[in-house]
Design a protein around this motif. Sequence first.
Motif, PDB file in Angstrom:
ATOM      1  N   ALA A   1       0.816  -1.245  -0.015  1.00 41.52           N
ATOM      2  CA  ALA A   1      -0.041  -0.058   0.167  1.00 41.52           C
ATOM      3  C   ALA A   1       0.922   1.209  -0.005  1.00 41.52           C
ATOM      4  CB  ALA A   1      -0.714   0.088   1.399  1.00 41.52           C
ATOM      5  N   ALA A   2       2.031   1.227   0.648  1.00 44.09           N
ATOM      6  CA  ALA A   2       3.065   2.405   0.601  1.00 44.09           C
ATOM      7  C   ALA A   2       3.359   2.759  -0.668  1.00 44.09           C
ATOM      8  CB  ALA A   2       4.054   1.860   1.810  1.00 44.09           C
ATOM      9  N   LYS A   3       3.719   1.747  -1.387  1.00 42.89           N
ATOM     10  CA  LYS A   3       4.052   1.814  -2.998  1.00 42.89           C
ATOM     11  C   LYS A   3       3.049   2.325  -3.588  1.00 42.89           C
ATOM     12  CE  LYS A   3       6.761  -0.587  -6.436  1.00 42.89           C
ATOM     13  NZ  LYS A   3       5.746  -0.197  -7.557  1.00 42.89           N
ATOM     14  N   GLU A   4       1.964   1.713  -3.515  1.00 40.84           N
ATOM     15  CA  GLU A   4       0.699   2.348  -4.258  1.00 40.84           C
ATOM     16  C   GLU A   4       0.198   3.840  -3.968  1.00 40.84           C
ATOM     17  OE1 GLU A   4      -2.178  -0.586  -3.723  1.00 40.84           O
ATOM     18  OE2 GLU A   4      -1.288  -1.907  -5.112  1.00 40.84           O
ATOM     19  N   LEU A   5       0.550   4.092  -2.618  1.00 40.16           N
ATOM     20  CA  LEU A   5       0.016   5.585  -2.245  1.00 40.16           C
ATOM     21  C   LEU A   5       0.841   6.660  -2.409  1.00 40.16           C
ATOM     22  CD1 LEU A   5      -2.049   4.361   1.202  1.00 40.16           C
ATOM     23  CD2 LEU A   5      -2.983   5.118  -1.149  1.00 40.16           C
ATOM     24  N   LEU A   6       2.103   6.222  -2.242  1.00 41.55           N
ATOM     25  CA  LEU A   6       3.480   7.047  -2.201  1.00 41.55           C
ATOM     26  C   LEU A   6       4.414   6.917  -3.286  1.00 41.55           C
ATOM     27  CD1 LEU A   6       4.552   9.239  -0.350  1.00 41.55           C
ATOM     28  CD2 LEU A   6       5.855   7.538   0.737  1.00 41.55           C
ATOM     29  N   ALA A   7       5.066   5.774  -3.321  1.00 43.40           N
ATOM     30  CA  ALA A   7       6.103   5.706  -4.461  1.00 43.40           C
ATOM     31  C   ALA A   7       5.866   5.999  -5.714  1.00 43.40           C
ATOM     32  CB  ALA A   7       6.973   4.324  -4.276  1.00 43.40           C
ATOM     33  N   ASP A   8       4.677   5.363  -6.314  1.00 41.18           N
ATOM     34  CA  ASP A   8       4.226   5.237  -7.508  1.00 41.18           C
ATOM     35  C   ASP A   8       3.579   6.631  -7.907  1.00 41.18           C
ATOM     36  OD1 ASP A   8       5.036   2.688  -7.685  1.00 41.18           O
ATOM     37  OD2 ASP A   8       2.878   1.774  -7.489  1.00 41.18           O
ATOM     38  N   PRO A   9       2.734   7.277  -7.241  1.00 40.08           N
ATOM     39  CA  PRO A   9       2.356   8.529  -7.563  1.00 40.08           C
ATOM     40  C   PRO A   9       3.253   9.655  -7.979  1.00 40.08           C
ATOM     41  CG  PRO A   9       0.904   7.674  -5.924  1.00 40.08           C
ATOM     42  CD  PRO A   9       1.953   7.091  -6.049  1.00 40.08           C
ATOM     43  N   LEU A  10       4.361   9.634  -6.934  1.00 38.29           N
ATOM     44  CA  LEU A  10       5.504  10.477  -6.844  1.00 38.29           C
ATOM     45  C   LEU A  10       6.418  10.358  -8.078  1.00 38.29           C
ATOM     46  CD1 LEU A  10       6.687  10.854  -3.106  1.00 38.29           C
ATOM     47  CD2 LEU A  10       5.880  12.607  -4.629  1.00 38.29           C
ATOM     48  N   ALA A  11       6.547   8.838  -8.396  1.00 41.06           N
ATOM     49  CA  ALA A  11       7.467   8.803  -9.628  1.00 41.06           C
ATOM     50  C   ALA A  11       6.766   8.892 -10.880  1.00 41.06           C
ATOM     51  CB  ALA A  11       7.646   6.995  -9.544  1.00 41.06           C
ATOM     52  N   LYS A  12       5.554   8.755 -10.805  1.00 41.17           N
ATOM     53  CA  LYS A  12       4.709   9.228 -12.045  1.00 41.17           C
ATOM     54  C   LYS A  12       4.770  10.825 -12.304  1.00 41.17           C
ATOM     55  CE  LYS A  12       0.191   8.587 -14.197  1.00 41.17           C
ATOM     56  NZ  LYS A  12      -1.337   8.133 -13.992  1.00 41.17           N
ATOM     57  N   ALA A  13       4.572  11.439 -11.066  1.00 41.44           N
ATOM     58  CA  ALA A  13       4.460  12.804 -11.149  1.00 41.44           C
ATOM     59  C   ALA A  13       5.946  13.397 -11.644  1.00 41.44           C
ATOM     60  CB  ALA A  13       4.152  13.583  -9.717  1.00 41.44           C
ATOM     61  N   TYR A  14       7.003  12.927 -11.065  1.00 47.98           N
ATOM     62  CA  TYR A  14       8.137  13.377 -11.550  1.00 47.98           C
ATOM     63  C   TYR A  14       8.618  12.951 -13.135  1.00 47.98           C
ATOM     64  CZ  TYR A  14      10.193  14.673  -7.292  1.00 47.98           C
ATOM     65  OH  TYR A  14      10.617  15.598  -5.984  1.00 47.98           O
ATOM     66  N   GLN A  15       8.170  11.898 -13.402  1.00 46.99           N
ATOM     67  CA  GLN A  15       8.170  11.593 -14.954  1.00 46.99           C
ATOM     68  C   GLN A  15       7.435  12.644 -15.851  1.00 46.99           C
ATOM     69  OE1 GLN A  15       6.838   7.491 -15.230  1.00 46.99           O
ATOM     70  NE2 GLN A  15       8.538   6.694 -14.124  1.00 46.99           N
ATOM     71  N   GLU A  16       6.331  12.955 -15.287  1.00 51.34           N
ATOM     72  CA  GLU A  16       5.472  13.845 -16.032  1.00 51.34           C
ATOM     73  C   GLU A  16       6.293  15.458 -15.900  1.00 51.34           C
ATOM     74  OE1 GLU A  16       2.143  14.806 -18.334  1.00 51.34           O
ATOM     75  OE2 GLU A  16       2.895  13.017 -17.607  1.00 51.34           O
ATOM     76  N   ILE A  17       6.648  15.682 -15.008  1.00 49.49           N
ATOM     77  CA  ILE A  17       7.351  16.889 -15.015  1.00 49.49           C
ATOM     78  C   ILE A  17       8.478  16.867 -15.725  1.00 49.49           C
ATOM     79  CG2 ILE A  17       8.759  18.612 -13.444  1.00 49.49           C
ATOM     80  CD1 ILE A  17       7.220  17.603 -11.045  1.00 49.49           C
ATOM     81  N   GLU A  18       9.238  15.799 -16.109  1.00 50.71           N
ATOM     82  CA  GLU A  18      10.426  15.769 -16.987  1.00 50.71           C
ATOM     83  C   GLU A  18      10.235  15.796 -18.319  1.00 50.71           C
ATOM     84  OE1 GLU A  18      13.116  12.661 -16.198  1.00 50.71           O
ATOM     85  OE2 GLU A  18      14.048  13.306 -14.438  1.00 50.71           O
ATOM     86  N   LYS A  19       8.848  15.204 -18.641  1.00 47.52           N
ATOM     87  CA  LYS A  19       8.193  15.366 -19.985  1.00 47.52           C
ATOM     88  C   LYS A  19       7.921  16.717 -20.294  1.00 47.52           C
ATOM     89  CE  LYS A  19       4.343  13.340 -22.478  1.00 47.52           C
ATOM     90  NZ  LYS A  19       3.132  12.432 -22.577  1.00 47.52           N
TER      91      LYS A  19
END
Length: 259
Positions: free
Chosen positions: A215-233
């Motif tokens: 749940a920690a990965k789904e709630l915290l790590a994955d959304p942050l990683a996705k947001a950072y990827q979108e920012i880089e894009k």
Amino acid sequence: PEEFVLFNYKGKQENPVNFDSREEGFRTKDAIIQNRTENSPIRDRLPLLQDRTTIRDFLYNENNIQKCLRMPGLEIGPKDFGTGQQEDVLSQNLLTIHQRQFGVKKGTWIKTLVDVSRTNSFNWQQVDNAHNVNRQLCGYNGRLDATDYISALIRFHRYKVGSMETFFDHHAGEDDETLVHLYKSETDEFEPFGDDHDSLMPWVTWFVDKVGEKAAKELLADPLAKAYQEIEKNHPRLKEAKEESVNAAESAAEEDRRR
């Protein structure tokens, strides 16, 4: 900027005979000393994060806590200390883990925390601003937004610059080249005062224990990683700018070792 509220633990960098000039414009030295004396034993009882006592629980268990608490802001600089012992996917994008260098501890800019459950009425005509939400409850300090850092029970960490990704995201209206220079400028302006290695580090372990690794990965790590990827894009210059920043920091560190 990102801001996080936490207990105002005592620090060795505090000077008990130091007084902020702006705070003295709000109260006398005698009043400040009295407040420090009253709150010092309470600060000694502040629970560590690994004790898993929330701010709300602590305040409700304390007697004679004011309905309105003034919270000084502690500015956190952009230096990346890595994740220490927490080399895992959850910590890789967390400012609270990577950035732990703070500026001078002072109370010249604040925000307020109000316990509305203990108030019978809330006079909106007394509302001042986000830094002094209600003059009726929190007092009136004229044009000053100040409090005494040493007597405060709660503070908030303010990541003025943050990571390069969050900085670019917050200033999305500017072009990338402007943001590169602006990030460097604001980074260079920060004046470090000390390193805060412990006050927020345990929260990730607490969070994982509470919700579980999946749940920690789904709630915290994955959304942050996705947001950072979108920012880089959205900011093609960002990746190159990060590499330049890392190379400059390594060169500066090497130069310091040679001296």
